[in-house]
Design a protein around this motif. Sequence first.
Motif, PDB file in Angstrom:
ATOM      1  N   LEU A 213       3.647  14.339  -6.363  1.00 24.27           N
ATOM      2  CA  LEU A 213       4.050  13.013  -6.813  1.00 24.27           C
ATOM      3  C   LEU A 213       4.480  12.182  -5.610  1.00 24.27           C
ATOM      4  O   LEU A 213       5.382  12.561  -4.869  1.00 24.27           O
ATOM      5  CB  LEU A 213       5.210  13.119  -7.809  1.00 24.27           C
ATOM      6  N   VAL A 214       3.797  11.069  -5.405  1.00 23.83           N
ATOM      7  CA  VAL A 214       4.151  10.139  -4.336  1.00 23.83           C
ATOM      8  C   VAL A 214       4.825   8.939  -4.993  1.00 23.83           C
ATOM      9  O   VAL A 214       4.200   8.213  -5.763  1.00 23.83           O
ATOM     10  CB  VAL A 214       2.902   9.685  -3.550  1.00 23.83           C
ATOM     11  N   GLU A 215       6.071   8.749  -4.727  1.00 18.91           N
ATOM     12  CA  GLU A 215       6.800   7.656  -5.355  1.00 18.91           C
ATOM     13  C   GLU A 215       6.567   6.362  -4.585  1.00 18.91           C
ATOM     14  O   GLU A 215       6.715   6.314  -3.357  1.00 18.91           O
ATOM     15  CB  GLU A 215       8.288   7.988  -5.435  1.00 18.91           C
ATOM     16  N   LEU A 216       6.189   5.332  -5.318  1.00 18.32           N
ATOM     17  CA  LEU A 216       5.918   4.015  -4.752  1.00 18.32           C
ATOM     18  C   LEU A 216       6.803   3.001  -5.482  1.00 18.32           C
ATOM     19  O   LEU A 216       6.353   2.317  -6.408  1.00 18.32           O
ATOM     20  CB  LEU A 216       4.438   3.655  -4.907  1.00 18.32           C
ATOM     21  N   PRO A 217       8.052   2.899  -5.093  1.00 12.76           N
ATOM     22  CA  PRO A 217       8.998   2.073  -5.860  1.00 12.76           C
ATOM     23  C   PRO A 217       8.614   0.605  -5.951  1.00 12.76           C
ATOM     24  O   PRO A 217       8.798  -0.021  -6.996  1.00 12.76           O
ATOM     25  CB  PRO A 217      10.329   2.267  -5.117  1.00 12.76           C
ATOM     26  N   LYS A 218       8.070   0.030  -4.887  1.00 12.41           N
ATOM     27  CA  LYS A 218       7.703  -1.392  -4.934  1.00 12.41           C
ATOM     28  C   LYS A 218       6.548  -1.624  -5.898  1.00 12.41           C
ATOM     29  O   LYS A 218       6.550  -2.588  -6.674  1.00 12.41           O
ATOM     30  CB  LYS A 218       7.349  -1.888  -3.528  1.00 12.41           C
ATOM     31  N   LEU A 219       5.561  -0.754  -5.842  1.00  9.99           N
ATOM     32  CA  LEU A 219       4.421  -0.892  -6.744  1.00  9.99           C
ATOM     33  C   LEU A 219       4.865  -0.700  -8.192  1.00  9.99           C
ATOM     34  O   LEU A 219       4.445  -1.450  -9.087  1.00  9.99           O
ATOM     35  CB  LEU A 219       3.341   0.130  -6.386  1.00  9.99           C
ATOM     36  N   PRO A 466      -2.393   3.069   1.772  1.00 12.46           N
ATOM     37  CA  PRO A 466      -1.266   3.685   2.484  1.00 12.46           C
ATOM     38  C   PRO A 466      -0.243   2.692   3.036  1.00 12.46           C
ATOM     39  O   PRO A 466       0.871   3.081   3.383  1.00 12.46           O
ATOM     40  CB  PRO A 466      -1.955   4.448   3.634  1.00 12.46           C
ATOM     41  N   TYR A 467      -0.611   1.404   3.117  1.00 13.32           N
ATOM     42  CA  TYR A 467       0.289   0.416   3.712  1.00 13.32           C
ATOM     43  C   TYR A 467       0.954  -0.493   2.677  1.00 13.32           C
ATOM     44  O   TYR A 467       1.741  -1.367   3.042  1.00 13.32           O
ATOM     45  CB  TYR A 467      -0.500  -0.453   4.716  1.00 13.32           C
ATOM     46  N   GLN A 468       0.677  -0.271   1.389  1.00 13.02           N
ATOM     47  CA  GLN A 468       1.166  -1.211   0.392  1.00 13.02           C
ATOM     48  C   GLN A 468       2.699  -1.229   0.291  1.00 13.02           C
ATOM     49  O   GLN A 468       3.305  -2.289   0.076  1.00 13.02           O
ATOM     50  CB  GLN A 468       0.546  -0.915  -0.978  1.00 13.02           C
ATOM     51  N   GLU A 469       3.330  -0.089   0.486  1.00 10.34           N
ATOM     52  CA  GLU A 469       4.792  -0.053   0.379  1.00 10.34           C
ATOM     53  C   GLU A 469       5.482  -0.663   1.595  1.00 10.34           C
ATOM     54  O   GLU A 469       6.698  -0.851   1.585  1.00 10.34           O
ATOM     55  CB  GLU A 469       5.280   1.385   0.170  1.00 10.34           C
ATOM     56  N   CYS A 470       4.717  -0.989   2.632  1.00 12.79           N
ATOM     57  CA  CYS A 470       5.293  -1.671   3.800  1.00 12.79           C
ATOM     58  C   CYS A 470       5.540  -3.149   3.519  1.00 12.79           C
ATOM     59  O   CYS A 470       6.242  -3.821   4.285  1.00 12.79           O
ATOM     60  CB  CYS A 470       4.355  -1.551   5.008  1.00 12.79           C
ATOM     61  N   ALA A 471       4.969  -3.650   2.443  1.00 16.22           N
ATOM     62  CA  ALA A 471       5.039  -5.076   2.154  1.00 16.22           C
ATOM     63  C   ALA A 471       6.466  -5.516   1.851  1.00 16.22           C
ATOM     64  O   ALA A 471       7.257  -4.777   1.260  1.00 16.22           O
ATOM     65  CB  ALA A 471       4.125  -5.416   0.977  1.00 16.22           C
ATOM     66  N   ASP A 472       6.776  -6.749   2.245  1.00 17.42           N
ATOM     67  CA  ASP A 472       8.058  -7.347   1.879  1.00 17.42           C
ATOM     68  C   ASP A 472       8.052  -7.786   0.425  1.00 17.42           C
ATOM     69  O   ASP A 472       9.079  -7.733  -0.253  1.00 17.42           O
ATOM     70  CB  ASP A 472       8.352  -8.550   2.787  1.00 17.42           C
ATOM     71  N   VAL A 473       6.891  -8.231  -0.057  1.00 22.28           N
ATOM     72  CA  VAL A 473       6.741  -8.608  -1.465  1.00 22.28           C
ATOM     73  C   VAL A 473       5.376  -8.166  -1.950  1.00 22.28           C
ATOM     74  O   VAL A 473       4.424  -8.032  -1.167  1.00 22.28           O
ATOM     75  CB  VAL A 473       6.904 -10.132  -1.695  1.00 22.28           C
ATOM     76  N   MET A 474       5.277  -7.933  -3.271  1.00 13.58           N
ATOM     77  CA  MET A 474       3.999  -7.629  -3.907  1.00 13.58           C
ATOM     78  C   MET A 474       3.706  -8.700  -4.941  1.00 13.58           C
ATOM     79  O   MET A 474       4.615  -9.220  -5.593  1.00 13.58           O
ATOM     80  CB  MET A 474       4.023  -6.253  -4.574  1.00 13.58           C
ATOM     81  N   PHE A 475       2.434  -9.012  -5.083  1.00 12.92           N
ATOM     82  CA  PHE A 475       2.008 -10.036  -6.027  1.00 12.92           C
ATOM     83  C   PHE A 475       0.895  -9.475  -6.894  1.00 12.92           C
ATOM     84  O   PHE A 475      -0.126  -9.013  -6.383  1.00 12.92           O
ATOM     85  CB  PHE A 475       1.524 -11.280  -5.275  1.00 12.92           C
TER      86      PHE A 475
END
Length: 546
Positions: A213-219, A466-475
């Motif tokens: 399980l890879v947790e992606l809190p922002k996503l 692999p870089y999506q959680e580096c984002a400051d914001v998601m849209f």
Amino acid sequence: MQFTLNGTTVTLKEGQDYRAIAETLLPGRRALAVRVNGSTLPLNAVPREGEQARLLTYADEEGRRVYERSLRFVFLCAARRVLPGVRMRVEHSIPHGIYIVPDAPVTPETVNALKREMRRLIATDLPFEKRAISREDAKELFRARGETDKVRLLHYRPYEHFQLYECDGMPEYFYGEMVPSTGYVPVFDVRLLLPGLALMLPDRADPSRASALVELPKLMRTFAESERWNGILGISNVADLNEMIEKRTLREFIRVNEELHEISLVNIAQKFLSSGARLILVAGPSSSGKTTMTHRLSILLRAMGHRPMKISLDDYYLDRDAIPVDENGERDLENPDTLDLNLLGEHLVALLQGEEIEAPQFDFVAGRRSEKTHTLRAGQDQPILIEGIHALNDRLTSQVPREMKFMIYISALTTINLDDHNRIRTTDARLLRRMVRDSLFRGTPPDETMDMWDSVRAGEEKYIFPYQECADVMFNSSLGYELAILKKYAYPMLAQIPPESRNYTLARRLVKFLNYVHTADVENEIPLNSILREFIGGCCFYQSLD
């Protein structure tokens, strides 16, 4: 009877199915289904004289879908026994798994009980039996079980009969093929991921073990926020969308959808301005709406008193013959090494220090950099916007301090499902967008777009996600009404894919869920700056001035 399977001539007795030979060619029940021409068939299908077939395993995209669909059914059978009367909603994908939310609290004890029951069902090796049923009989069946989501969905089914699967005395509807029995899906895990559960699939590199399980809190927060708004707007399944069309309330829904996008973009612009950063980086997978979002963000910043400058990563492509090849000798066009990273880094540093640069221009017809350049100079505190699939990859901006970078990740995260147990995949919705755009504006036939899709998705897995959680914001660029618009364009294209095409299974899968979606003739309600306009046409950002 003779036919060809995996390139080998096979002889079977009349009436024997693919299972009679699959275990010999791929022992350990590694075969999950079979591909005949462009169609995916179950292993218990009976071959025909002279046909050519190939066994599908977990290494194949369609094989993974068959496994996931079958495992999902095992989970629902187990949940019916462990949590009787509890509604389970399959929400969306997570990396190498599925996120499922019950309408009752879950605990570690619940998770353990579900896993035990799933293992029992798998060890018993119960068959998945398919049977034909009329639409009205199916509605009565699901009505008796209190599954109103399926009853409402079947109201919109255009055909009077369809196929149900049954396992452990539980009838269920899924669009797509299953493995023959529960014993074919022994590898899984169930993890607590509050407020729901993570059903983990086999690891692609080693299918003998479950994925971690890879947790992606922002996503996950982005998905949750979209689900929250769906609840407020009263839409979670396709039946809700169809009812809006029938009741002629879709126009208002479109207005609200588009306004929510505008509010989100205003908030993003304000966050950027308060961050103190200079560089705005916008990245996301194919057909997520990066270009339109960047245009709209630029306009918002201008309205807030700033003069944003846009730089196109496309202009920094290397000449086509200079792009490195992969292990198969093919040019990997999804790789960030297709860009002149050194030149890009030098130019960004120069611009941020107020220096003048001669930015390149790429000639896509010739496949090489043009001799023409254009002069750029950024004023003090002037925002610089860069959009592209690799924009969040630190290799592109390694010479720029992190505090000077504001990173935005955009994707079309579909949160409207067919019903509680049948989700519409984000990747399928993005493929519809791309297929329509490519056909209308790039001269690319749908079959050709689908041919490229596996390569596009592999590049996303390797270079973007692999870089999506580096984002400051998601849209989330998905629009709750878009399937009703895209169907008008996509459905005729998909219907023309012939059975002999290797993309036939993919086309039929898309057709199956689109069959439930009503088409809405309300395009004059869609704003000219809508992200959807990037795919169906009429976008104001691409219109020339008369």
